[in-house]
Design a protein around this motif. Structure first.
Motif, PDB file in Angstrom:
ATOM      1  N   HIS A  60      72.378  13.733  24.963  1.00 45.14           N
ATOM      2  CA  HIS A  60      71.721  14.003  23.680  1.00 45.14           C
ATOM      3  C   HIS A  60      70.410  13.251  23.523  1.00 45.14           C
ATOM      4  O   HIS A  60      69.868  13.166  22.421  1.00 45.14           O
ATOM      5  N   GLY A  61      69.929  12.670  24.619  1.00 48.86           N
ATOM      6  CA  GLY A  61      68.683  11.920  24.557  1.00 48.86           C
ATOM      7  C   GLY A  61      68.933  10.432  24.373  1.00 48.86           C
ATOM      8  O   GLY A  61      70.050  10.004  24.072  1.00 48.86           O
ATOM      9  N   HIS A  62      67.870   9.662  24.576  1.00 54.18           N
ATOM     10  CA  HIS A  62      67.957   8.215  24.437  1.00 54.18           C
ATOM     11  C   HIS A  62      67.786   7.822  22.970  1.00 54.18           C
ATOM     12  O   HIS A  62      67.069   8.477  22.225  1.00 54.18           O
ATOM     13  N   ARG A  63      68.436   6.727  22.598  1.00 53.09           N
ATOM     14  CA  ARG A  63      68.341   6.185  21.243  1.00 53.09           C
ATOM     15  C   ARG A  63      68.675   7.235  20.183  1.00 53.09           C
ATOM     16  O   ARG A  63      67.942   7.411  19.213  1.00 53.09           O
ATOM     17  N   HIS A  64      69.775   7.922  20.411  1.00 51.68           N
ATOM     18  CA  HIS A  64      70.189   8.923  19.421  1.00 51.68           C
ATOM     19  C   HIS A  64      70.758   8.205  18.198  1.00 51.68           C
ATOM     20  O   HIS A  64      71.620   7.323  18.343  1.00 51.68           O
ATOM     21  N   PRO A 412      68.456  15.996  30.067  1.00 49.23           N
ATOM     22  CA  PRO A 412      69.471  15.880  29.012  1.00 49.23           C
ATOM     23  C   PRO A 412      69.693  17.260  28.363  1.00 49.23           C
ATOM     24  O   PRO A 412      68.757  18.070  28.283  1.00 49.23           O
ATOM     25  N   LEU A 413      70.929  17.515  27.903  1.00 49.24           N
ATOM     26  CA  LEU A 413      71.252  18.829  27.324  1.00 49.24           C
ATOM     27  C   LEU A 413      70.378  19.146  26.112  1.00 49.24           C
ATOM     28  O   LEU A 413      70.140  20.311  25.793  1.00 49.24           O
ATOM     29  N   CYS A 414      69.888  18.094  25.444  1.00 46.31           N
ATOM     30  CA  CYS A 414      69.166  18.290  24.182  1.00 46.31           C
ATOM     31  C   CYS A 414      67.715  18.718  24.393  1.00 46.31           C
ATOM     32  O   CYS A 414      66.994  18.950  23.428  1.00 46.31           O
ATOM     33  N   ILE A 415      67.278  18.873  25.632  1.00 45.50           N
ATOM     34  CA  ILE A 415      65.852  19.150  25.875  1.00 45.50           C
ATOM     35  C   ILE A 415      65.412  20.434  25.158  1.00 45.50           C
ATOM     36  O   ILE A 415      66.141  21.435  25.130  1.00 45.50           O
TER      37      ILE A 415
END
Ligand SMILES: *Cc1c(COP(=O)(O)O)cnc(C)c1O
Length: 437
Positions: A60-64, A412-415
């Motif tokens: 889900h990305g960094h620092r979510h 990441p899947l959130c891209i």
């Protein structure tokens, strides 16, 4: 922190995994200091798209914000306590949430045709994918011993497969170069080359086999080779017919990366053991699980010296910080409908990967879900071209790594679609910059 002293500390004192002691990154190592979303920032203030999902685990990305908050909230309670005979709050809740997710309705749960009672629903914690697989092997062999079939000690895996780096794992692994230096220590396990090899081995020796190991959905570390449709089902059927147990290694494929929540759903397979790690904490903290069937667990009831105890457990087993983040990750999958979001991006991802066909020095492209591999021609010595192309891609704001001569594309899947296009552009620029003749 200034770059020179960081670089010096790294160069002088650190031994990096899967990296030559003769500095892999040339004269200019990347030392990551910050991340946000799909971006990584290094100590010199340069930004890169995380094209390798921080070695295949970030979802889900960094620092979510949600994951950060879950981590902080747990840190405010307790960071760690022993799991040997004791429990902790997030580990108990995570085990239940994981099993409920798998037992639940599609799209997250097992396909409806699978009997709910057969789904592995006992959760054993460890810290990484290698251990999760090793534990499954110990459980399988000991289960047969517990139930009066001590002759079933054989473990079988596929050539080209990857299950981790411990001695048992490299013995199971079919990637020659990873196991070769340690051959003298290797365990005597059976590596079969294909479904025919498995059939033949089980035909002759099936009654001595405890477990068959299978990488779910694709051979990952072997070079991004998706399994052909039906392959996992055939393996599952042959294994069941031989009375052996099936371990499906979902360490990479689990948590949505191949387009289904678990990779084995592609073939409607229900294994006896499931191992999960990379995406379990969405790429935040080291945590793994081995899910076993209840019948296997129940055979481990005995006193401490009976030999019916699973003699395995690590200091940080069931770590509360990691479990709290994993629990929040599972909640996100449900509440934010992550699988639908993944599904909506797969067509663009496939199109982007296919567009590399015909690009100079590209030999073949492969993909499944949001995992892609771009194999380059083998012009120079092994892997050189892909490594050079990945280094060149850094100049275009993209970080990724090759596997042999294959460039891995695993964001990441959130891209977003926009960043995805930018990722493909950076890789293409890297390839063209290094293409030979
Ligand atoms: C990465 C990986 C492993 C090993 O996991 P670690 O956490 O690195 O020990 C095992 N199996 C598969 C399929 C993997 O991709």
């Amino acid at each position: 922190m200034d770059w020179n002293s960081l670089q010096e500390a790294d160069r002088k004192f650190v031994w990096h995994p899967f990296t030559s002691a003769a500095a892999d990154g040339g004269a200019d190592p990347v030392i990551v200091v910050e991340g946000e979303g799909v971006w990584l920032r290094d100590s010199q203030g340069r930004s890169y798209l995380d094209g390798n999902a921080s070695i295949w685990c970030n979802l889900h990305g960094h620092r979510h914000p949600r994951l950060d908050a879950a981590l902080r909230a747990q840190a405010a309670k307790i960071a760690h306590s022993s799991f040997l005979g004791l429990g902790n709050e997030p580990a108990a809740l995570l085990a239940r949430a994981l099993v409920e997710t798998l037992r639940g309705e599609p799209p997250l749960g097992f396909p409806p045709e699978i009997q709910r009672s057969r789904i592995p629903a006992r959760v054993f914690y460890s810290d990484n994918g290698s251990c999760a697989n090793e534990i499954a092997a110990k459980m399988a062999v000991q289960y047969f011993r517990n139930t009066g079939r001590p002759e079933r000690t054989g473990l079988v895996a596929f050539e080209g497969g990857y299950h981790g780096d411990t001695m048992l794992n490299v013995s199971l692994g079919g990637i020659g170069v990873f196991g070769e230096p340690y051959r003298a220590l290797a365990l005597k396990l059976t590596i079969v080359s294909d479904i025919g090899g498995l059939r033949e081995h089980l035909w002759h020796h099936g009654d001595t086999v405890a477990a068959v190991f299978l990488e779910s959905a694709l051979g990952g570390a072997g070079g991004i080779h998706p399994h052909r449709p039906g392959f996992m089902k055939e393996v599952a059927d042959l294994t069941a017919r031989a009375g052996a147990l099936l371990v499906v290694d979902e360490v990479l494929a689990g948590f949505g990366r191949t387009g289904t929540f678990l990779g084995c759903y592609h073939d409607g397979v229900c294994p006896d053991f499931i191992t999960l790690s990379k995406g379990l904490t969405a790429g935040y903290l080291p945590l793994a699980v081995t899910l076993a069937r209840e019948e296997v667990y129940q055979s481990f009831a005995g006193d401490y010296y009976s030999g019916r105890i699973l003699y395995h457990g690590h200091t940080y087993t069931g770590n509360p910080l990691a479990c709290a983040v994993a629990l929040e990750n599972l909640k996100m999958f449900r509440e934010e409908n992550i699988m639908a979001q993944v599904a909506s991006k797969i067509p663009a991802f496939e199109k982007g990967i296919r567009a590399f066909e015909g690009v100079k020095s590209v030999r073949e492209v492969r993909s499944i879900g949001l995992i892609g591999g771009i194999e380059l021609e083998q012009r120079r010595s092994r892997g050189d071209l892909a490594r050079a192309a990945c280094l060149a891609a850094r100049q275009h704001g993209v970080l990724t790594r090759p596997l042999g001569n294959t460039i891995v594309v695993m964001p990441p899947l959130c891209i977003s679609l926009e960043h995805l296009a930018q990722l493909f552009d950076g890789i293409r620029a890297g390839i063209l910059q290094t293409a030979v003749g």
